[in-house]
Design a protein around this motif. Structure first.
Motif, PDB file in Angstrom:
ATOM      1  N   ALA A  94       1.003  -1.106  -0.004  1.00 41.74           N
ATOM      2  CA  ALA A  94       0.277  -0.702  -0.010  1.00 41.74           C
ATOM      3  C   ALA A  94       0.629   1.427  -0.313  1.00 41.74           C
ATOM      4  CB  ALA A  94      -0.957  -0.132   0.766  1.00 41.74           C
ATOM      5  N   GLY A  95       2.234   1.414   0.405  1.00 39.45           N
ATOM      6  CA  GLY A  95       2.997   2.004   0.447  1.00 39.45           C
ATOM      7  C   GLY A  95       4.006   2.547  -0.855  1.00 39.45           C
ATOM      8  N   HIS A  96       3.409   1.671  -1.988  1.00 39.86           N
ATOM      9  CA  HIS A  96       4.162   1.901  -3.278  1.00 39.86           C
ATOM     10  C   HIS A  96       3.631   1.883  -4.390  1.00 39.86           C
ATOM     11  CE1 HIS A  96       8.383   1.549  -0.367  1.00 39.86           C
ATOM     12  NE2 HIS A  96       7.420   1.038   0.430  1.00 39.86           N
ATOM     13  N   PRO A  97       3.758   2.970  -4.460  1.00 43.09           N
ATOM     14  CA  PRO A  97       2.345   2.198  -5.520  1.00 43.09           C
ATOM     15  C   PRO A  97       3.052   2.324  -7.047  1.00 43.09           C
ATOM     16  CG  PRO A  97       3.174   4.866  -5.863  1.00 43.09           C
ATOM     17  CD  PRO A  97       4.085   3.942  -4.377  1.00 43.09           C
ATOM     18  N   SER A 120     -11.360   5.811 -11.703  1.00 47.60           N
ATOM     19  CA  SER A 120     -11.659   5.020 -11.113  1.00 47.60           C
ATOM     20  C   SER A 120     -13.541   6.115 -11.309  1.00 47.60           C
ATOM     21  CB  SER A 120     -11.444   5.577  -8.894  1.00 47.60           C
ATOM     22  OG  SER A 120     -11.398   7.003  -9.444  1.00 47.60           O
ATOM     23  N   THR A 121     -13.433   6.861 -12.367  1.00 44.36           N
ATOM     24  CA  THR A 121     -14.731   7.619 -12.026  1.00 44.36           C
ATOM     25  C   THR A 121     -15.521   6.873 -13.258  1.00 44.36           C
ATOM     26  OG1 THR A 121     -14.454   9.319 -13.556  1.00 44.36           O
ATOM     27  CG2 THR A 121     -14.090   9.232 -11.215  1.00 44.36           C
ATOM     28  N   ARG A 122     -16.864   6.953 -13.615  1.00 42.16           N
ATOM     29  CA  ARG A 122     -17.111   6.829 -14.947  1.00 42.16           C
ATOM     30  C   ARG A 122     -16.610   7.547 -16.476  1.00 42.16           C
ATOM     31  NH1 ARG A 122     -21.595   3.670 -17.016  1.00 42.16           N
ATOM     32  NH2 ARG A 122     -21.515   3.444 -19.148  1.00 42.16           N
ATOM     33  N   MET A 178       2.593   1.268 -11.526  1.00 43.71           N
ATOM     34  CA  MET A 178       1.496   2.597 -12.465  1.00 43.71           C
ATOM     35  C   MET A 178       0.105   1.877 -12.330  1.00 43.71           C
ATOM     36  SD  MET A 178       3.704   2.893 -16.269  1.00 43.71           S
ATOM     37  CE  MET A 178       4.835   1.489 -15.504  1.00 43.71           C
ATOM     38  N   SER A 179      -0.512   0.266 -12.501  1.00 45.76           N
ATOM     39  CA  SER A 179      -1.258   0.097 -12.572  1.00 45.76           C
ATOM     40  C   SER A 179      -2.107   0.894 -10.905  1.00 45.76           C
ATOM     41  CB  SER A 179      -1.216  -1.607 -12.085  1.00 45.76           C
ATOM     42  OG  SER A 179      -2.624  -2.224 -11.853  1.00 45.76           O
ATOM     43  N   SER A 180      -1.863   1.007  -9.769  1.00 39.59           N
ATOM     44  CA  SER A 180      -1.868   1.053  -8.567  1.00 39.59           C
ATOM     45  C   SER A 180      -2.727   2.874  -9.246  1.00 39.59           C
ATOM     46  CB  SER A 180      -2.239   1.574  -7.559  1.00 39.59           C
ATOM     47  OG  SER A 180      -0.201   2.069  -7.513  1.00 39.59           O
ATOM     48  N   ILE A 181      -1.829   3.535  -9.626  1.00 38.95           N
ATOM     49  CA  ILE A 181      -1.850   4.683 -10.683  1.00 38.95           C
ATOM     50  C   ILE A 181      -3.223   4.869 -11.009  1.00 38.95           C
ATOM     51  CG2 ILE A 181      -0.584   6.586 -10.856  1.00 38.95           C
ATOM     52  CD1 ILE A 181       1.582   5.678 -10.094  1.00 38.95           C
ATOM     53  N   TYR A 231       8.092   8.512 -10.479  1.00 43.39           N
ATOM     54  CA  TYR A 231       6.705   8.280 -11.890  1.00 43.39           C
ATOM     55  C   TYR A 231       6.886   9.776 -12.896  1.00 43.39           C
ATOM     56  CZ  TYR A 231       5.765   3.721 -10.779  1.00 43.39           C
ATOM     57  OH  TYR A 231       5.513   2.508 -10.811  1.00 43.39           O
ATOM     58  N   VAL A 232       6.716  10.757 -11.018  1.00 47.49           N
ATOM     59  CA  VAL A 232       6.376  12.774 -11.975  1.00 47.49           C
ATOM     60  C   VAL A 232       7.833  12.060 -12.884  1.00 47.49           C
ATOM     61  CG1 VAL A 232       6.153  14.422 -11.547  1.00 47.49           C
ATOM     62  CG2 VAL A 232       5.054  13.576 -10.508  1.00 47.49           C
ATOM     63  N   LEU A 233       8.704  12.363 -11.999  1.00 46.82           N
ATOM     64  CA  LEU A 233      10.590  12.524 -12.989  1.00 46.82           C
ATOM     65  C   LEU A 233      10.361  11.310 -13.918  1.00 46.82           C
ATOM     66  CD1 LEU A 233      13.350  13.498 -12.291  1.00 46.82           C
ATOM     67  CD2 LEU A 233      14.293  11.790 -10.726  1.00 46.82           C
ATOM     68  N   LEU A 234       9.913  10.431 -14.176  1.00 41.86           N
ATOM     69  CA  LEU A 234      10.040  10.251 -15.258  1.00 41.86           C
ATOM     70  C   LEU A 234       9.119  10.555 -16.449  1.00 41.86           C
ATOM     71  CD1 LEU A 234      10.126   5.951 -13.921  1.00 41.86           C
ATOM     72  CD2 LEU A 234      11.758   7.468 -15.061  1.00 41.86           C
ATOM     73  N   LEU A 235       7.888  10.833 -15.791  1.00 43.07           N
ATOM     74  CA  LEU A 235       7.452  11.386 -17.434  1.00 43.07           C
ATOM     75  C   LEU A 235       7.984  12.701 -17.268  1.00 43.07           C
ATOM     76  CD1 LEU A 235       4.112  11.113 -17.758  1.00 43.07           C
ATOM     77  CD2 LEU A 235       3.537  12.252 -16.148  1.00 43.07           C
TER      78      LEU A 235
END
Lengths: 136, 66
Positions: free
Chosen positions: A94-97, A108-110, A99-102, B11-15
């Protein structure tokens, strides 16, 4: 009906069909059969169009591409991969995002999911739109 | 700074690096290939075109199905 007018109507119909498909595709729950079908079918269509014997790319290169000119992109892809794997295998999860979780959070919205699906369909169309057509 | 914030910052840095590379590739006389040129080069081969289709398909599957 003129040829141009007919082409315009075809494009409008295709855009409407894509929007309707994206609306349904983005509205179904994940991990369900409808979600699988609504994403599988466009993929299959694009794949079939790509596999046609006539699906060659007839675009002359403006300048020859040197292999070394691609190295910065390879380097960046490597950095992205390293960072993604670092986050993926770090604890607590949970503390390490990743690309999938981002992307899950962004979609998350329609509305954002619909727009994301539309962009995905547009990229699929771009992969096949110039195959088989000769460019001057 | 929390580990989550560090992750996002990465990720922001990579962007930022991605946009910098795009800008660099569009400069006159740049030795860095443009993204479009690179994709065109990949798409010239049948294998490259099919690989891109599967990559695109996988992204859609990952985002909208799983």
């Amino acid at each position: 009906m003129t040829r141009v007018r007919r082409r315009q109507l075809l494009i409008a119909a295709a855009l409407l069909a894509a929007a309707i498909w994206a609306w349904f595709g983005s509205g179904v729950r994940t991990f369900t059969r409808p979600a699988e079908v609504l994403t599988f079918v466009p993929g299959l269509v694009v794949l079939v169009l790509t596999l046609r014997p006539s699906a060659e790319l007839h675009r002359p290169p403006k300048t020859a591409l040197r292999r070394t000119s691609a190295l910065p992109w390879v380097g960046l892809a490597g950095l992205i991969l390293v960072w993604e794997l670092t986050e993926l295998f770090s604890q607590p999860r949970a503390g390490h995002p990743t690309m999938s979780s981002i992307s899950n959070a962004l979609l998350s919205t329609r509305v954002t999911r619909f727009l994301g699906y539309l962009v995905w369909l547009a990229v699929g169309w771009m992969l096949v739109r110039d195959l088989g057509r000769r460019h001057e | 700074m929390s580990s989550y914030a560090v992750g996002v910052a990465g990720y922001v840095l990579l962007l930022v690096l991605l946009f910098a590379l795009i800008a660099l590739s569009h400069r006159d006389g740049s030795r860095v290939a443009r993204g479009g040129q690179l994709l065109l080069s990949i798409r010239r081969s049948r294998f490259g075109r099919i690989a891109l289709v599967f990559a695109w398909w996988w992204v859609g599957w990952h985002l909208f199905v799983r």
